[in-house]
Design an enzyme around this catalytic site. Structure first.
Site, PDB file in Angstrom:
ATOM      1  N   SER A 163      13.027   9.933 -23.146  1.00 22.70           N
ATOM      2  CA  SER A 163      12.466  10.654 -22.016  1.00 22.70           C
ATOM      3  C   SER A 163      13.060  12.069 -22.032  1.00 22.70           C
ATOM      4  O   SER A 163      13.738  12.430 -22.984  1.00 22.70           O
ATOM      5  CB  SER A 163      12.843   9.876 -20.772  1.00 22.70           C
ATOM      6  OG  SER A 163      12.300  10.487 -19.663  1.00 22.70           O
ATOM      7  N   GLU A 214       0.791  13.429 -26.298  1.00 24.39           N
ATOM      8  CA  GLU A 214       0.445  12.937 -24.972  1.00 24.39           C
ATOM      9  C   GLU A 214      -1.060  12.687 -24.903  1.00 24.39           C
ATOM     10  O   GLU A 214      -1.855  13.599 -25.110  1.00 24.39           O
ATOM     11  CB  GLU A 214       0.866  13.996 -23.943  1.00 24.39           C
ATOM     12  CG  GLU A 214       0.958  13.495 -22.530  1.00 24.39           C
ATOM     13  CD  GLU A 214       2.261  12.755 -22.212  1.00 24.39           C
ATOM     14  OE1 GLU A 214       3.062  12.471 -23.139  1.00 24.39           O
ATOM     15  OE2 GLU A 214       2.466  12.448 -21.031  1.00 24.39           O
ATOM     16  N   TYR A 236       2.919  16.761 -29.786  1.00 25.62           N
ATOM     17  CA  TYR A 236       4.092  17.604 -29.527  1.00 25.62           C
ATOM     18  C   TYR A 236       5.282  17.351 -30.453  1.00 25.62           C
ATOM     19  O   TYR A 236       6.341  17.931 -30.266  1.00 25.62           O
ATOM     20  CB  TYR A 236       4.507  17.531 -28.062  1.00 25.62           C
ATOM     21  CG  TYR A 236       4.822  16.134 -27.553  1.00 25.62           C
ATOM     22  CD1 TYR A 236       5.921  15.433 -28.026  1.00 25.62           C
ATOM     23  CD2 TYR A 236       4.027  15.544 -26.575  1.00 25.62           C
ATOM     24  CE1 TYR A 236       6.214  14.162 -27.555  1.00 25.62           C
ATOM     25  CE2 TYR A 236       4.305  14.285 -26.107  1.00 25.62           C
ATOM     26  CZ  TYR A 236       5.398  13.598 -26.595  1.00 25.62           C
ATOM     27  OH  TYR A 236       5.677  12.349 -26.132  1.00 25.62           O
ATOM     28  N   CYS A 279     -17.964  -1.205  15.313  1.00 25.95           N
ATOM     29  CA  CYS A 279     -18.282  -0.744  13.964  1.00 25.95           C
ATOM     30  C   CYS A 279     -19.174   0.497  14.049  1.00 25.95           C
ATOM     31  O   CYS A 279     -20.213   0.466  14.706  1.00 25.95           O
ATOM     32  CB  CYS A 279     -18.991  -1.850  13.185  1.00 25.95           C
ATOM     33  SG  CYS A 279     -19.640  -1.290  11.605  1.00 25.95           S
ATOM     34  N   CYS A 332     -22.874  -0.531  12.503  1.00 30.09           N
ATOM     35  CA  CYS A 332     -23.822  -1.447  13.162  1.00 30.09           C
ATOM     36  C   CYS A 332     -23.547  -1.654  14.654  1.00 30.09           C
ATOM     37  O   CYS A 332     -24.340  -2.272  15.340  1.00 30.09           O
ATOM     38  CB  CYS A 332     -23.832  -2.788  12.433  1.00 30.09           C
ATOM     39  SG  CYS A 332     -22.310  -3.731  12.688  1.00 30.09           S
ATOM     40  N   CYS A 362     -15.099  -5.011  10.951  1.00 28.67           N
ATOM     41  CA  CYS A 362     -16.365  -5.262  11.628  1.00 28.67           C
ATOM     42  C   CYS A 362     -16.675  -6.752  11.498  1.00 28.67           C
ATOM     43  O   CYS A 362     -16.584  -7.321  10.414  1.00 28.67           O
ATOM     44  CB  CYS A 362     -17.469  -4.433  10.979  1.00 28.67           C
ATOM     45  SG  CYS A 362     -19.125  -4.997  11.405  1.00 28.67           S
ATOM     46  N   CYS A 368     -23.776  -6.588   8.814  1.00 28.00           N
ATOM     47  CA  CYS A 368     -23.569  -5.139   8.893  1.00 28.00           C
ATOM     48  C   CYS A 368     -24.087  -4.487   7.607  1.00 28.00           C
ATOM     49  O   CYS A 368     -23.685  -4.872   6.510  1.00 28.00           O
ATOM     50  CB  CYS A 368     -22.090  -4.835   9.083  1.00 28.00           C
ATOM     51  SG  CYS A 368     -21.728  -3.080   8.989  1.00 28.00           S
TER      52      CYS A 368
HETATM   53  S1  IVH Z   1       8.706  16.278 -25.902  1.00 28.03           S
HETATM   54  C1  IVH Z   1      12.405  13.188 -26.624  1.00 28.03           C
HETATM   55  N1  IVH Z   1       6.655  17.663 -25.139  1.00 28.03           N
HETATM   56  O1  IVH Z   1       7.023  13.865 -21.076  1.00 28.03           O
HETATM   57  C2  IVH Z   1      11.222  13.409 -25.751  1.00 28.03           C
HETATM   58  N2  IVH Z   1       7.063  15.600 -24.063  1.00 28.03           N
HETATM   59  O2  IVH Z   1       9.368  13.109 -19.488  1.00 28.03           O
HETATM   60  C3  IVH Z   1      10.356  14.416 -26.382  1.00 28.03           C
HETATM   61  N3  IVH Z   1       5.393  15.018 -22.372  1.00 28.03           N
HETATM   62  O3  IVH Z   1       7.755  10.873 -22.737  1.00 28.03           O
HETATM   63  C4  IVH Z   1       9.220  14.673 -25.542  1.00 28.03           C
HETATM   64  N4  IVH Z   1       4.150  16.794 -22.623  1.00 28.03           N
HETATM   65  O4  IVH Z   1       5.335  11.613 -22.638  1.00 28.03           O
HETATM   66  C5  IVH Z   1       7.364  16.537 -24.954  1.00 28.03           C
HETATM   67  N5  IVH Z   1       4.860  18.997 -24.608  1.00 28.03           N
HETATM   68  C6  IVH Z   1       5.550  17.877 -24.422  1.00 28.03           C
HETATM   69  C7  IVH Z   1       5.174  16.903 -23.483  1.00 28.03           C
HETATM   70  C8  IVH Z   1       5.965  15.779 -23.320  1.00 28.03           C
HETATM   71  C9  IVH Z   1       4.303  15.660 -21.975  1.00 28.03           C
HETATM   72  C10 IVH Z   1       5.860  13.725 -21.834  1.00 28.03           C
HETATM   73  C11 IVH Z   1       6.182  12.702 -22.873  1.00 28.03           C
HETATM   74  C12 IVH Z   1       7.596  12.263 -22.598  1.00 28.03           C
HETATM   75  C13 IVH Z   1       7.747  12.665 -21.181  1.00 28.03           C
HETATM   76  C14 IVH Z   1       9.203  12.869 -20.851  1.00 28.03           C
END
Ligand code: IVH
Length: 676
Positions: A87, A176, A228, A410, A413, A428, A433
């Site tokens: 994330s 994405e 990405y 209602c 109706c 209702c 209705c």
């Molecule tokens: S880079 C190591 N680039 O955001 C993670 N993520 O909050 C590298 N996302 O799971 C992610 N646009 O689903 C990256 N231009 C972008 C993105 C992006 C959307 C999402 C992606 C990730 C989430 C993290």
């Protein structure tokens, strides 16, 4: 040249021409946002290509558009990510960004680097694996370590190349998957007409779509993807992040043009501010900007925590709000008679769309907000497509505002609308209705029920208002003239609709049960009841005790089904449906009841070689058996695969019959009398 070779030669030419044409229309649709043909015409091109390729399979190539047409799946296999899909850390203000910059500078220790800024697309991440340039797997992120293998669905996304032009032997592209706002609006409009539940926002719709088992539905929804990241095994493909973009473009991906190579954090902030203005003009939702270190060597050195990399950060835009005047509150009546208040607003621009309505949920929500007609209110749209009222701006009150009194009748109706003790909802009470009838008919006609295409909102409105249709069975008694007398209904549409209605007679018991809209009986229970009773007549006769003994059916469902069939109005509907020739029994494909399976409970443990768990369950259920998740005294058979768990020990202790996969196969093919 003989005739056969001539035909073959011509077919080859046509195939090439069709592929070029389809490619051209794909580009117009996705890159230029300016389609020249309708979806229908596009499908015709694809259909023609499919026919030709079926006749001349030697001309099929892995990147032919036909390879994007998938079938139906029973479920998804898990897919283990080679490199975890992490994330991102979030930041909400400039201070966080400066702190990130500080940290990067410290870690870089004097070495020069740049930042790359990209949009943070509000969709869901997927990983695409290419083997020797051919797309082999597409998987969802899942928990970051294991996702779902959704290759069939991913292949329907036309901006994901099936074959790369320039590639190392193995490469992984991450990106994405999202749905454009315009496409999302179209999908929701169609769901509304069909009386199906709408999606709250494009992201939910994209996520739900990617998990669809029927990939023809996925194809029709027209998902899109912005890539990405590009990996080769557990390494990046290039020495800088910026280099991925020309490579991705060359290989046919849809690369987002809104990105920048920044020399310092101030340039990053400029980009963020520019996009804050521009984001409303985009045809897709973003929730911020992602800032990444450009140099791969530094990325590797900075590394990651268990959750997120240290070389990137997401800057999140605040939720979008606006103030406007609440002009009125109207009350809508739903399928079950629920009265729902909706705020009518003075139109206001929020995040690129004009908002003129907001949900008020129910009577209590109006009280909680203390909102009056004429009030100025703060409206928020945080990705949610149905905007919400956050609060009343009391300082703007003039004294002219009017209290809203929730109706106890209602609004459609005029019958009593009753709110039972302890419930938030007022309904209702009138079974006739018109609002209820209309909603019920739309529900009956929707895809997962009787699937009557063309029976949409406008039409149902007229049919009910003119008294032509009073319940779902009346649909089957509509005459050609009834239809052509309606507004905007030509002869062709009328006969098409009659044909659709005729076709729907054969959907079978399971879908009819869904369409009848018996309280608590959705797709899941419709299936169980169909497997158990095989015909509506048998189900209608079922005693409460009989219903109660079905393990998956709880008391509430049993009671609701029992009562539904005791109601004379419903009995009348069933009688009318039957007289019209609507099929009242389980459809043929399900009808292979096998005495070895009927009314027997199976439990599965371990991994089977020839079946996924879903496939095995389907086979059992088709034969009238049922599948439970745990072993108990009620279990008849335990089917044991590789690496069986504790269920095996428990089954042995209870003296339950154990079947190997071989035994199960024999039983399926009817070779063994399992009672022996
Ligand atoms: S880079 C190591 N680039 O955001 C993670 N993520 O909050 C590298 N996302 O799971 C992610 N646009 O689903 C990256 N231009 C972008 C993105 C992006 C959307 C999402 C992606 C990730 C989430 C993290």
């Amino acid at each position: 040249m003989d005739l056969f070779s001539l035909a073959k030669e011509q077919a080859k030419k046509e195939i090439e021409k069709l592929r070029a044409e389809i490619k051209y229309h794909d580009e117009l649709y996705y890159q230029k946002n300016a389609p020249e043909i309708s979806d229908y015409e596009y499908d015709q091109l694809l259909e023609r290509l499919k026919k030709l390729e079926e006749a001349y399979p030697e001309f099929v190539t892995p990147d032919s558009p036909t390879q994007r047409i998938g079938g139906k799946a029973e479920g998804f296999e898990p897919f283990q990510h080679t490199v975890p899909m992490l994330s991102l850390d979030n930041s909400y203000d400039l201070e966080d960004l400066y702190a990130f910059d500080e940290r990067c500078r410290r870690l870089a220790d004097g070495r020069k680097y740049e930042y790359v800024t990209e949009l943070k697309i509000d969709g869901l991440s997927v990983s695409l694996h290419y083997e020797n340039g051919v797309l082999s797997v597409g998987a969802t992120r899942g928990d970051g370590y294991t996702g779902d293998n959704v290759t069939q669905n991913v292949k329907t996304i036309r901006t994901i190349p099936l074959v790369l032009k320039d590639f190392p032997p193995e490469v992984e592209v991450r990106g994405e998957v999202f749905l454009s706002r315009s496409q999302f609006e179209k999908i929701n409009a169609e769901l509304e007409i069909r009386g199906e539940k709408k999606f709250a926002n494009p992201r939910n719709c994209a996520a739900g779509t990617l998990r669809q088992l029927d990939s023809s539905i996925v194809a029709a929804r027209r998902l899109d993807m912005f890539p990405y990241d590009v990996l080769r095994g557990n390494k990046k493909l290039f020495s800088t992040h910026w280099e991925i973009f020309p490579w991705l473009e060359k290989n046919g991906f849809n690369v987002n043009p809104n990105r920048r190579l920044c020399n310092n954090i101030d340039e990053v902030i400029d980009f963020i501010n520019e996009m804050l203005e521009k984001r409303h003009l985009l045809d897709y939702d973003i929730d911020g900007v992602v800032v990444k270190i450009n140099q791969t060597a530094l990325q590797e050195e900075f590394g990651a925590t268990t959750k997120a990399p240290r070389w990137a950060i997401a800057y999140k835009y605040p939720a979008v709000q606006a103030t406007t005047k609440l002009e009125d509150i109207i009350v809508q009546v739903g399928r079950t008679g629920t009265l729902t208040p909706v705020a009518i607003l003075e139109p206001v621009h929020i995040a690129g769309t004009v908002v003129s309505r907001a949900s008020l949920h129910n009577e209590d929500e109006i009280k909680r907000l203390g909102v009056k007609i004429g009030d100025w209110v703060l409206v928020e749209k945080s990705g949610e497509i149905i905007p919400q009222i956050v609060q009343v701006i009391e300082s703007k009150r003039t004294g002219e505002e009017r209290e809203f009194i929730f109706p106890t009748k209602c609004p459609v109706c005029g019958a009593d609308a009753v709110r039972p003790e302890g419930e938030a909802i007022r309904r209702c009470v009138n079974p006739d209705c018109p609002a209820k009838i209309k909603a019920r008919i739309l529900y009956f006609a929707m895809r997962k029920a009787m699937d009557i295409e063309g029976l949409g909102e406008v039409l149902v409105e007229q049919l009910v208002d003119k008294g032509l249709v009073k319940d779902v069975a009346d649909i089957y008694y509509l005459k050609f003239d009834d239809l052509t007398n309606l507004e905007r209904m030509g002869k062709i549409s009328a006969s098409n609709l009659l044909q659709q209605i005729e076709n729907s007679k054969n959907r079978g018991m399971e879908r009819l049960l869904v369409g009848l809209d018996i309280r608590h009986v959705g797709e899941k229970y419709a299936k169980i009841l169909t497997n158990q009773f095989r015909s509506i007549d048998r189900l209608a006769e079922a005693t409460k005790e009989e219903l109660d003994t079905i393990p998956e059916i709880g008391e509430a469902v049993a009671e609701s089904v029992y009562q539904w069939f005791r109601n004379p109005r419903n009995q009348e509907i069933i009688k009318k449906l039957k007289m019209a020739g609507v099929k009242m029994s389980a459809s043929e494909e399900q009808n292979i009841i096998d005495k070895n399976f009927a009314h027997k409970t199976f439990v599965l443990t371990g991994k089977l070689e020839r079946f996924t768990r879903d496939e095995a369950s389907t086979e059992i259920e088709r034969r009238g058996g049922r599948v439970a998740s745990s072993v108990s005294k009620k279990t008849d058979y335990l089917i044991v695969g590789v690496d069986a768990g504790s269920k095996l020990a428990k089954a042995k202790a209870l003296g339950i019959k154990i079947l190997s996969e071989e035994d199960f196969l024999k039983m399926l093919s009817g070779h063994v009398d399992s009672n022996s």
